[in-house]
Design a protein around this motif. Sequence first.
Motif, PDB file in Angstrom:
ATOM      1  N   ALA A  64      95.394  36.443  51.842  1.00  0.00           N
ATOM      2  CA  ALA A  64      94.165  37.150  52.200  1.00  0.00           C
ATOM      3  C   ALA A  64      94.278  38.604  51.778  1.00  0.00           C
ATOM      4  CB  ALA A  64      93.933  37.064  53.703  1.00  0.00           C
TER       5      ALA A  64
ATOM      6  N   GLN B   8      94.307  31.087  63.207  1.00  0.00           N
ATOM      7  CA  GLN B   8      94.896  31.632  61.992  1.00  0.00           C
ATOM      8  C   GLN B   8      95.677  32.888  62.340  1.00  0.00           C
ATOM      9  OE1 GLN B   8      92.704  34.077  58.833  1.00  0.00           O
ATOM     10  NE2 GLN B   8      92.832  32.069  57.871  1.00  0.00           N
TER      11      GLN B   8
ATOM     12  N   ASN C 263      94.080  35.919  63.980  1.00  0.00           N
ATOM     13  CA  ASN C 263      92.968  36.447  63.206  1.00  0.00           C
ATOM     14  C   ASN C 263      91.810  35.458  63.189  1.00  0.00           C
ATOM     15  OD1 ASN C 263      91.662  38.227  61.330  1.00  0.00           O
ATOM     16  ND2 ASN C 263      92.231  36.848  59.678  1.00  0.00           N
TER      17      ASN C 263
ATOM     18  N   PHE D 232      89.924  23.437  62.930  1.00  0.00           N
ATOM     19  CA  PHE D 232      90.602  24.722  62.907  1.00  0.00           C
ATOM     20  C   PHE D 232      91.071  25.103  64.302  1.00  0.00           C
ATOM     21  CE2 PHE D 232      91.626  28.864  61.522  1.00  0.00           C
ATOM     22  CZ  PHE D 232      91.024  29.815  62.308  1.00  0.00           C
TER      23      PHE D 232
ATOM     24  N   GLY E  83      89.587  40.883  53.221  1.00  0.00           N
ATOM     25  CA  GLY E  83      88.539  40.017  53.726  1.00  0.00           C
ATOM     26  C   GLY E  83      88.132  38.888  52.812  1.00  0.00           C
ATOM     27  N   THR E  84      88.667  38.857  51.592  1.00  0.00           N
ATOM     28  CA  THR E  84      88.291  37.739  50.711  1.00  0.00           C
ATOM     29  C   THR E  84      89.057  36.502  51.121  1.00  0.00           C
ATOM     30  OG1 THR E  84      89.999  38.328  49.128  1.00  0.00           O
ATOM     31  CG2 THR E  84      87.797  39.193  48.731  1.00  0.00           C
ATOM     32  N   TYR E  85      88.411  35.394  51.006  1.00  0.00           N
ATOM     33  CA  TYR E  85      89.037  34.148  51.408  1.00  0.00           C
ATOM     34  C   TYR E  85      89.461  33.384  50.180  1.00  0.00           C
ATOM     35  CZ  TYR E  85      89.715  29.499  53.191  1.00  0.00           C
ATOM     36  OH  TYR E  85      90.251  28.298  53.491  1.00  0.00           O
ATOM     37  N   ASN E  86      90.712  33.088  50.127  1.00  0.00           N
ATOM     38  CA  ASN E  86      91.233  32.316  49.007  1.00  0.00           C
ATOM     39  C   ASN E  86      91.609  30.923  49.483  1.00  0.00           C
ATOM     40  OD1 ASN E  86      91.204  34.501  47.023  1.00  0.00           O
ATOM     41  ND2 ASN E  86      92.718  35.424  48.365  1.00  0.00           N
ATOM     42  N   GLU E  87      91.760  30.044  48.530  1.00  0.00           N
ATOM     43  CA  GLU E  87      92.024  28.651  48.895  1.00  0.00           C
ATOM     44  C   GLU E  87      93.323  28.517  49.675  1.00  0.00           C
ATOM     45  OE1 GLU E  87      91.198  29.607  45.850  1.00  0.00           O
ATOM     46  OE2 GLU E  87      92.925  29.413  44.541  1.00  0.00           O
ATOM     47  N   GLN E  88      93.347  27.541  50.537  1.00  0.00           N
ATOM     48  CA  GLN E  88      94.505  27.266  51.368  1.00  0.00           C
ATOM     49  C   GLN E  88      95.300  26.104  50.798  1.00  0.00           C
ATOM     50  OE1 GLN E  88      92.675  26.526  55.203  1.00  0.00           O
ATOM     51  NE2 GLN E  88      92.836  28.669  55.738  1.00  0.00           N
ATOM     52  N   PHE E  89      96.588  26.171  51.016  1.00  0.00           N
ATOM     53  CA  PHE E  89      97.486  25.111  50.560  1.00  0.00           C
ATOM     54  C   PHE E  89      98.180  24.533  51.783  1.00  0.00           C
ATOM     55  CE2 PHE E  89      96.858  25.704  46.098  1.00  0.00           C
ATOM     56  CZ  PHE E  89      96.438  27.019  46.010  1.00  0.00           C
ATOM     57  N   PHE E  90      98.102  23.226  51.886  1.00  0.00           N
ATOM     58  CA  PHE E  90      98.552  22.565  53.100  1.00  0.00           C
ATOM     59  C   PHE E  90      99.977  22.049  52.994  1.00  0.00           C
ATOM     60  CE2 PHE E  90      94.881  22.169  55.895  1.00  0.00           C
ATOM     61  CZ  PHE E  90      93.868  22.577  55.058  1.00  0.00           C
ATOM     62  N   GLY E  91     100.641  22.077  54.133  1.00  0.00           N
ATOM     63  CA  GLY E  91     101.906  21.387  54.269  1.00  0.00           C
ATOM     64  C   GLY E  91     101.655  19.912  54.551  1.00  0.00           C
TER      65      GLY E  91
ATOM     66  N   TYR F 178      95.660  23.474  61.859  1.00  0.00           N
ATOM     67  CA  TYR F 178      94.561  22.537  62.049  1.00  0.00           C
ATOM     68  C   TYR F 178      95.073  21.305  62.796  1.00  0.00           C
ATOM     69  CZ  TYR F 178      92.109  25.156  58.416  1.00  0.00           C
ATOM     70  OH  TYR F 178      91.501  26.152  57.686  1.00  0.00           O
TER      71      TYR F 178
END
Lengths: 109, 115
Positions: B96, B48, B55, B45, B99-107, B35
Motif C-alpha cells: 500500500a 487489515q 487499518n 474480510f 492510499g492506493t490499493y494494489n492487488e493482494q496475494f494470498f497464502g 479473511y
Amino acid sequence: RKEVEQDPGPFNVPEGATVAFNCTYSNSASQSFFWYRQDCRKEPKLLMSVYSSGNEDGRFTAQLNRASQYISLLIRDSKLSDSATYLCVVNGGYQKVTFGTGTKLQVIP
Amino acid sequence: ETGVTQSPTHLIKTRGQQVTLRCSSQSGHNTVSWYQQALGQGPQFIFQYYREEENGRGNFPPRFSGLQFPNYSSELNVNALELDDSALYLCASSYADRGTYNEQFFGPGTRLTVL
C-alpha cells in the motif's frame, strides 16, 4: 442488497465456448476491481485487475461499467483447466475489500 | 507461488479454546489482510494491518484480534472459539502506498475445525 453480487452458477460450458460472468457492486465510490480464480480447496489467485478502459489478457477480457456498477469477465475458447470458481473483488476505499461469493465454472469435454 | 506462507495448514480445536494463526507476507509488502472463508462462500474480510496498526475491520466481533510485526508478518488470534468459526482462514499481503490499493496475494490458508 449485498455489497458485491455474483451469480453462483454453476456455468457448465463445452470446451471452446465463450462464457461471460457479471458482478454488480453497490458502492458507487468503489475504487478498484479485480477478478480472482479459486480452485477447489485452494487459495484465491489473482486473475486480472479491471481497468476503466477494459483490459485483455490472452483469452480473458475484463470490463468495468461504472454507470451501471458492474464488472464483467469474458473467457474465450474455454479450456478444461479454466474450471474453477471466479471471485469478483471490489475495493470500496479505506482498504475495505469485499469479495463476491464466486461464480463456479465447469468446462466440459 | 506468491511467497505468502501460513501456519499451521490445518488445526482442530474445541469450543471455547483460543487459537493463533500465523502469516508471513511476501517480500516488499507492507500490508496484511485476513479473511475467513466458509464452505461455499467468498472470503469475508476480517481486518487489515498496515505498518503494525489495524487499518480497517470487517464485521467480526472483538474476539478476533491481530498483530503485525516489524517484519510485516502477522498473527490472527481468535478467543472463545465457536462452532461457526470453522472455516478456511486466508492471509493476503499487498503493498500500500498513499492510499492506493494494489492487488493482494494470498497464502494457502489455515483450515480451522472447531468441534
